[in-house]
Motif scaffolding. Structure first.
Motif, PDB file in Angstrom:
ATOM      1  N   SER A 134      23.441  -7.827  12.830  1.00 13.87           N
ATOM      2  CA  SER A 134      24.214  -7.084  11.850  1.00 13.87           C
ATOM      3  C   SER A 134      23.375  -6.706  10.642  1.00 13.87           C
ATOM      4  CB  SER A 134      25.417  -7.903  11.401  1.00 13.87           C
ATOM      5  OG  SER A 134      24.991  -9.182  11.042  1.00 13.87           O
ATOM      6  N   ASP A 135      22.135  -7.214  10.564  1.00 13.24           N
ATOM      7  CA  ASP A 135      21.356  -6.864   9.384  1.00 13.24           C
ATOM      8  C   ASP A 135      20.178  -5.951   9.670  1.00 13.24           C
ATOM      9  OD1 ASP A 135      20.873 -10.321   9.440  1.00 13.24           O
ATOM     10  OD2 ASP A 135      19.615  -8.874  10.463  1.00 13.24           O
ATOM     11  N   PHE A 136      19.805  -5.811  10.942  1.00 21.30           N
ATOM     12  CA  PHE A 136      18.743  -4.853  11.247  1.00 21.30           C
ATOM     13  C   PHE A 136      19.294  -3.795  12.174  1.00 21.30           C
ATOM     14  CE2 PHE A 136      15.261  -3.059  13.572  1.00 21.30           C
ATOM     15  CZ  PHE A 136      14.385  -2.759  12.548  1.00 21.30           C
ATOM     16  N   LEU A 137      19.326  -2.542  11.731  1.00 21.42           N
ATOM     17  CA  LEU A 137      20.064  -1.519  12.486  1.00 21.42           C
ATOM     18  C   LEU A 137      19.218  -0.346  12.957  1.00 21.42           C
ATOM     19  CD1 LEU A 137      23.218  -1.373  10.185  1.00 21.42           C
ATOM     20  CD2 LEU A 137      22.914  -2.692  12.255  1.00 21.42           C
ATOM     21  N   THR A 138      17.916  -0.306  12.610  1.00 22.85           N
ATOM     22  CA  THR A 138      17.135   0.875  12.950  1.00 22.85           C
ATOM     23  C   THR A 138      16.595   0.789  14.370  1.00 22.85           C
ATOM     24  OG1 THR A 138      16.373   0.627  10.700  1.00 22.85           O
ATOM     25  CG2 THR A 138      15.463   2.436  11.964  1.00 22.85           C
ATOM     26  N   MET A 150      20.790   5.375  18.116  1.00 23.23           N
ATOM     27  CA  MET A 150      22.011   5.957  18.690  1.00 23.23           C
ATOM     28  C   MET A 150      23.213   5.084  18.336  1.00 23.23           C
ATOM     29  SD  MET A 150      22.472   7.283  22.537  1.00 23.23           S
ATOM     30  CE  MET A 150      22.241   5.682  23.270  1.00 23.23           C
ATOM     31  N   PRO A 151      24.080   5.584  17.512  1.00 19.04           N
ATOM     32  CA  PRO A 151      25.234   4.773  17.099  1.00 19.04           C
ATOM     33  C   PRO A 151      26.332   4.779  18.159  1.00 19.04           C
ATOM     34  CG  PRO A 151      25.218   6.860  15.927  1.00 19.04           C
ATOM     35  CD  PRO A 151      24.083   6.899  16.908  1.00 19.04           C
ATOM     36  N   ALA A 152      27.495   4.222  17.801  1.00 21.05           N
ATOM     37  CA  ALA A 152      28.593   4.098  18.762  1.00 21.05           C
ATOM     38  C   ALA A 152      29.014   5.469  19.291  1.00 21.05           C
ATOM     39  CB  ALA A 152      29.775   3.418  18.079  1.00 21.05           C
ATOM     40  N   THR A 164      32.761  -1.816  21.830  1.00 21.07           N
ATOM     41  CA  THR A 164      33.128  -3.090  21.207  1.00 21.07           C
ATOM     42  C   THR A 164      31.904  -3.812  20.659  1.00 21.07           C
ATOM     43  OG1 THR A 164      33.132  -3.984  23.419  1.00 21.07           O
ATOM     44  CG2 THR A 164      35.261  -3.795  22.345  1.00 21.07           C
ATOM     45  N   PHE A 165      30.704  -3.419  21.085  1.00 15.63           N
ATOM     46  CA  PHE A 165      29.512  -4.074  20.548  1.00 15.63           C
ATOM     47  C   PHE A 165      29.188  -3.590  19.139  1.00 15.63           C
ATOM     48  CE2 PHE A 165      28.775  -4.955  25.017  1.00 15.63           C
ATOM     49  CZ  PHE A 165      28.331  -6.256  24.948  1.00 15.63           C
ATOM     50  N   PHE A 166      29.811  -2.512  18.719  1.00 21.54           N
ATOM     51  CA  PHE A 166      29.453  -1.935  17.427  1.00 21.54           C
ATOM     52  C   PHE A 166      30.442  -2.361  16.352  1.00 21.54           C
ATOM     53  CE2 PHE A 166      27.494   0.723  20.546  1.00 21.54           C
ATOM     54  CZ  PHE A 166      26.265   1.019  20.000  1.00 21.54           C
ATOM     55  N   ARG A 167      29.888  -2.644  15.184  1.00 18.78           N
ATOM     56  CA  ARG A 167      30.760  -3.002  14.065  1.00 18.78           C
ATOM     57  C   ARG A 167      30.966  -1.804  13.146  1.00 18.78           C
ATOM     58  NH1 ARG A 167      31.732  -8.188  13.369  1.00 18.78           N
ATOM     59  NH2 ARG A 167      32.273  -7.762  11.218  1.00 18.78           N
ATOM     60  N   ASN A 168      30.068  -0.839  13.226  1.00 13.32           N
ATOM     61  CA  ASN A 168      30.187   0.331  12.364  1.00 13.32           C
ATOM     62  C   ASN A 168      30.559   1.540  13.200  1.00 13.32           C
ATOM     63  OD1 ASN A 168      29.149  -1.126  10.066  1.00 13.32           O
ATOM     64  ND2 ASN A 168      27.183  -1.038  11.117  1.00 13.32           N
ATOM     65  N   PHE A 169      31.486   2.315  12.705  1.00 13.51           N
ATOM     66  CA  PHE A 169      31.904   3.497  13.428  1.00 13.51           C
ATOM     67  C   PHE A 169      32.292   4.550  12.412  1.00 13.51           C
ATOM     68  CE2 PHE A 169      35.065   6.047  15.778  1.00 13.51           C
ATOM     69  CZ  PHE A 169      34.341   6.330  16.917  1.00 13.51           C
ATOM     70  N   GLU A 170      31.639   5.706  12.513  1.00 10.72           N
ATOM     71  CA  GLU A 170      31.939   6.781  11.572  1.00 10.72           C
ATOM     72  C   GLU A 170      32.982   7.679  12.209  1.00 10.72           C
ATOM     73  OE1 GLU A 170      29.738  10.677   9.712  1.00 10.72           O
ATOM     74  OE2 GLU A 170      28.701   9.376  11.113  1.00 10.72           O
ATOM     75  N   LEU A 187      37.208  -9.804  31.144  1.00  7.38           N
ATOM     76  CA  LEU A 187      37.676 -10.826  30.202  1.00  7.38           C
ATOM     77  C   LEU A 187      36.580 -11.282  29.247  1.00  7.38           C
ATOM     78  CD1 LEU A 187      40.152 -13.022  32.221  1.00  7.38           C
ATOM     79  CD2 LEU A 187      40.519 -10.955  30.912  1.00  7.38           C
ATOM     80  N   SER A 188      35.302 -11.068  29.632  1.00 10.69           N
ATOM     81  CA  SER A 188      34.235 -11.510  28.730  1.00 10.69           C
ATOM     82  C   SER A 188      34.236 -10.706  27.429  1.00 10.69           C
ATOM     83  CB  SER A 188      32.879 -11.395  29.414  1.00 10.69           C
ATOM     84  OG  SER A 188      32.559 -10.045  29.629  1.00 10.69           O
ATOM     85  N   PHE A 189      35.005  -9.620  27.386  1.00  8.26           N
ATOM     86  CA  PHE A 189      35.003  -8.815  26.162  1.00  8.26           C
ATOM     87  C   PHE A 189      36.099  -9.215  25.183  1.00  8.26           C
ATOM     88  CE2 PHE A 189      32.573  -6.275  29.044  1.00  8.26           C
ATOM     89  CZ  PHE A 189      31.591  -5.743  28.245  1.00  8.26           C
ATOM     90  N   THR A 190      36.869 -10.261  25.527  1.00  8.56           N
ATOM     91  CA  THR A 190      37.990 -10.595  24.658  1.00  8.56           C
ATOM     92  C   THR A 190      37.536 -11.072  23.286  1.00  8.56           C
ATOM     93  OG1 THR A 190      37.988 -12.696  25.773  1.00  8.56           O
ATOM     94  CG2 THR A 190      39.744 -11.193  26.363  1.00  8.56           C
ATOM     95  N   LYS A 191      36.340 -11.681  23.218  1.00  4.47           N
ATOM     96  CA  LYS A 191      35.944 -12.262  21.935  1.00  4.47           C
ATOM     97  C   LYS A 191      35.342 -11.231  20.999  1.00  4.47           C
ATOM     98  CE  LYS A 191      35.120 -16.825  23.729  1.00  4.47           C
ATOM     99  NZ  LYS A 191      34.239 -16.983  24.883  1.00  4.47           N
ATOM    100  N   ARG A 192      34.949 -10.087  21.539  1.00  4.46           N
ATOM    101  CA  ARG A 192      34.312  -9.095  20.669  1.00  4.46           C
ATOM    102  C   ARG A 192      35.366  -8.250  19.973  1.00  4.46           C
ATOM    103  NH1 ARG A 192      29.015  -9.123  21.092  1.00  4.46           N
ATOM    104  NH2 ARG A 192      28.273 -10.379  22.827  1.00  4.46           N
ATOM    105  N   LYS A 193      35.048  -7.863  18.728  1.00 10.79           N
ATOM    106  CA  LYS A 193      36.010  -7.070  17.975  1.00 10.79           C
ATOM    107  C   LYS A 193      35.364  -5.772  17.551  1.00 10.79           C
ATOM    108  CE  LYS A 193      39.005 -10.573  16.059  1.00 10.79           C
ATOM    109  NZ  LYS A 193      39.254 -11.396  14.883  1.00 10.79           N
ATOM    110  N   PHE A 194      35.924  -4.680  18.024  1.00  8.13           N
ATOM    111  CA  PHE A 194      35.418  -3.373  17.621  1.00  8.13           C
ATOM    112  C   PHE A 194      35.666  -3.182  16.126  1.00  8.13           C
ATOM    113  CE2 PHE A 194      36.332   1.376  17.552  1.00  8.13           C
ATOM    114  CZ  PHE A 194      34.999   1.716  17.501  1.00  8.13           C
ATOM    115  N   MET A 195      34.637  -2.807  15.389  1.00 13.32           N
ATOM    116  CA  MET A 195      34.697  -2.601  13.937  1.00 13.32           C
ATOM    117  C   MET A 195      35.159  -3.854  13.199  1.00 13.32           C
ATOM    118  SD  MET A 195      36.508   1.119  14.062  1.00 13.32           S
ATOM    119  CE  MET A 195      36.339   1.601  12.366  1.00 13.32           C
ATOM    120  N   GLY A 196      35.120  -4.993  13.880  1.00 10.77           N
ATOM    121  CA  GLY A 196      35.543  -6.229  13.239  1.00 10.77           C
ATOM    122  C   GLY A 196      37.047  -6.299  12.985  1.00 10.77           C
ATOM    123  N   LYS A 197      37.821  -5.463  13.697  1.00  5.98           N
ATOM    124  CA  LYS A 197      39.267  -5.416  13.455  1.00  5.98           C
ATOM    125  C   LYS A 197      40.053  -5.765  14.727  1.00  5.98           C
ATOM    126  CE  LYS A 197      39.718  -3.233   9.309  1.00  5.98           C
ATOM    127  NZ  LYS A 197      38.344  -3.335   8.821  1.00  5.98           N
TER     128      LYS A 197
END
Lengths: 440, 190
Positions: A311-315, B1-3, B69-75, B178-188
């Motif tokens: 979560s702290d290195f994103l590049t 490459m973002p989400a 779901t692996f990404f916490r940031n989403f524009e 089911l392995s994806f249950t613990k991950r939270k998209f955008m932390g929400k």
């Protein structure tokens, strides 16, 4: 007599040391850069240091004396009581020895231990007479010249070696890529991506010289991939999710995918092909089966999408490579884009080079397009981006050293013991460029 | 490459409520959504291509779920992305209701329970987790339409997810899903 002996090539890295002879195509020894010593053991503590010697040795050897023995202690032979490499790791597992890692972040941290490490490397593993051999050692980029002097002092004064050459690892990695059929001109200009266990470096090299101001490092490397595989195994509740298992899975099953969404749906459609089973056998003979799934392509993906892991290195790595080249002098950029060379164990994933090349090319093409639009009608001739994947990536710097160390002119580039005696340690501050322009 | 973003962002003539797009769905549940034609016999959920006329936002939700779901940031780039976000968060919720030990019947019961429940938060409600990014509907009538549309999404997603998770016919839920249950998209979470 000395003219017929092959040069000794030693590449001491933070994690592993690679030792061997010039002209061979793989190192004779690869072991951890670790040394286990008796005195002031790191984790073992003082109380453990004497006792096991008594317990292990029959009483007639220690003369029935107490810890350490009264005579051997005075002669200082405990200096010789140490192990290096894999032996060090197993010795440190028992009581009495403490483990040390004399190299940190690529640079030698403890010179006394390093001297002992070298002496065992030379006499116990390689079994050579240093008087008869020239030595090629490696150093990280931006190594201070004082470190070179210290190295020379040890090599010439303690070991009395015939000649010494110290080369920069990145330059040797470039030389190693000459074995690839994609390389036409054997130039020493290129960008080296060196990814080992702890850290990934992107190093631009122009005509054999490292452009120090543009080097960038990425805190994502082999160990992070292993940790990420482990966390995915744990999410699924696999029967064995130890680090060793994660590491085996990483090495055996992982590859780089062109696009993770497409790869997920490929796993849905061809599940029989894509999902694998990994069998873990324990020392006691029992074994369990671990399913291997999405981590096959997700694990190396953290180079290209660090966000999925940290979560702290994103590049992403391709962006870093592009920045490194863009911050280098403008007249070498074309050469740097054309010759991007991979080195180190974490670059061995299938299609790693292809994906990197594609992503960098996208960045470059987008920039060219933008500047074409701004210039109003001018056409760019395009820019050639080429990532070189070759067969010697794993021990790239060592192999490059082996390649250059076997050339006939190698000896003339070395500083000899006689020169050292005349001028002193400062002589090793400068070396003529091996394999550079002018040599064959 | 973002989400990954929705392919429906460029879709013309979107019907918006607040800044949420009411895109056509391929579903037989009743509600305000325009209906897309059913899948032809030679194409399944797994093989449908994004350019096919029956491809709907829910297909997209399920295919992007695991990657995003692996990404916490989403524009958020447009109203269609909000449909995607809601869908992904709901898929997480569905998966969290399925326990490894459940048979398909039991899972159906607990999943349809939340899918059919009419008491859920819509954008603008106090309990909705993403109110910074979602606008509230303008009046009560619009709110009702939006609620019905989201209801349709929930039911259809719940059905498709049950089929996916129990796809192999062994009656045991897929551990890969089911392995994806613990991950939270955008932390929400919803």
């Amino acid at each position: 007599m000395a003219s017929h002996t092959p040069a000794v090539v030693m590449d001491n890295g933070t994690g592993y040391s690679k030792l061997g002879f010039a002209g061979n195509d793989s190192p004779s020894f690869v072991f951890p850069t670790a040394i286990a010593t008796k005195s002031a053991g790191g984790g073992a503590g003082g109380s453990g240091s004497g006792r096991p010697a008594v317990a292990n040795k029959p009483s007639f050897l220690t003369g029935g004396a107490g810890p350490g023995g009264h005579l051997s202690g005075k002669r200082g032979t405990e200096d010789l009581d140490f192990f290096i490499g894999d032996e060090a790791l197993s010795a440190a597992g028992g009581p009495g020895y403490g483990i040390h890692y004399p190299i940190r972040h690529g640079q030698i941290d403890d010179w006394d231990l390093m001297e002992r490490f070298w002496s065992n490397s030379i006499f116990k593993y390689l079994r050579v007479e240093p008087e008869d051999h020239h030595f090629l050692l490696t150093e990280p980029p931006l190594n201070p010249p004082e470190n070179r002097e210290n190295t020379a002092e040890i090599m010439f004064e303690s070991f009395n070696c015939a000649g010494l050459y110290i080369a920069v690892q990145a330059v040797l990695a470039l030389a190693a890529s000459w074995t690839s059929s994609k390389v036409q001109d054997r130039s020493l200009t290129g960008t080296v991506i060196d990814s080992g266990a702890g850290v990934t470096h992107v190093i631009p090299v122009a005509e054999g010289y490292v452009i120090g101001s543009s080097i960038k490092s990425v805190p994502i490397a082999g160990r992070d991939i292993t940790n990420f595989v482990q966390s995915l195994l744990r999410d699924r509740g696999e029967p064995d999710s130890s680090l060793q298992t994660a590491e085996r899975i990483k090495e055996e099953y992982c590859y780089v995918s062109p696009d993770i969404v497409k790869e997920f749906s490929r796993f849905d459609r061809e599940s029989d092909d894509r999902f694998k089973k990994h069998k873990v056998t324990y020392p006691n003979g029992k074994s369990v089966e671990v399913d291997v799934g999405y981590e096959r392509f997700l694990a190396p993906e953290i180079f290209f999408n660090p966000e999925i892991y940290s979560s702290d290195f994103l590049t992403p790595l391709p962006t870093i490579v592009d920045t490194v080249i863009q911050t280098s002098p403008i007249d070498v950029r074309r050469g740097l884009y054309k010759n991007i060379v991979l080195s180190g164990g974490s670059t061995l994933y299938k299609d790693f080079g292809r994906r990197l090349q594609r992503d960098i090319r996208h960045l470059v093409d987008a920039r060219i397009k933008a500047s074409e639009a701004k210039s109003g009608g001018a056409k760019s001739g395009g820019l050639d981006v080429q990532v070189i994947t070759h067969k010697r990536q794993r021990h790239g710097p060592w192999f490059g050293g082996s390649l250059l160390g076997q050339t006939p002119e190698f000896r003339s580039y070395c500083h000899t013991k006689a020169e050292y005696d005349e001028i002193g340690p400062s002589i090793v501050r400068r070396f003529a460029l091996l394999g550079g322009p002018g040599s064959t | 490459m973002p989400a990954y973003h929705s392919v429906f962002l460029e879709e013309p003539n979107q019907h918006l409520i607040g800044n949420f797009a009411l895109l056509p769905l391929r579903t037989r549940t009743r509600g305000p959504a325009l209906q897309l034609p059913a899948l032809p016999s030679d194409i399944t959920d797994l093989t449908i291509d994004a350019s096919h006329e029956s491809y709907d936002p829910l297909d997209e939700v399920i295919s992007l779920f695991r990657a995003n779901t692996f990404f916490r940031n989403f524009e958020i780039k447009g109203p269609a992305d909000r449909v995607l976000i809601y869908g992904i968060l709901f898929v997480s919720e569905v998966l969290s209701k399925i326990k490894p030990s459940m048979s398909k019947r039991e899972a159906e019961k607990s999943v349809l329970n939340i899918a059919l429940d009419t008491n859920f938060a819509i954008p603008g409600d106090a309990g909705f987790p993403l109110n910074q990014a979602f606008e509230a509907p303008a009046d009560r009538q619009q709110a009702e339409t939006l609620r019905q549309y989201i209801m349709q999404m929930r039911q259809e997603l719940a059905n498709r997810m049950l089929n996916r998770v129990y796809a192999d016919g062994t009656g045991v839920p897929s551990k890969w899903w089911l392995s994806f249950t613990k991950r939270k998209f955008m932390g929400k979470a919803l």
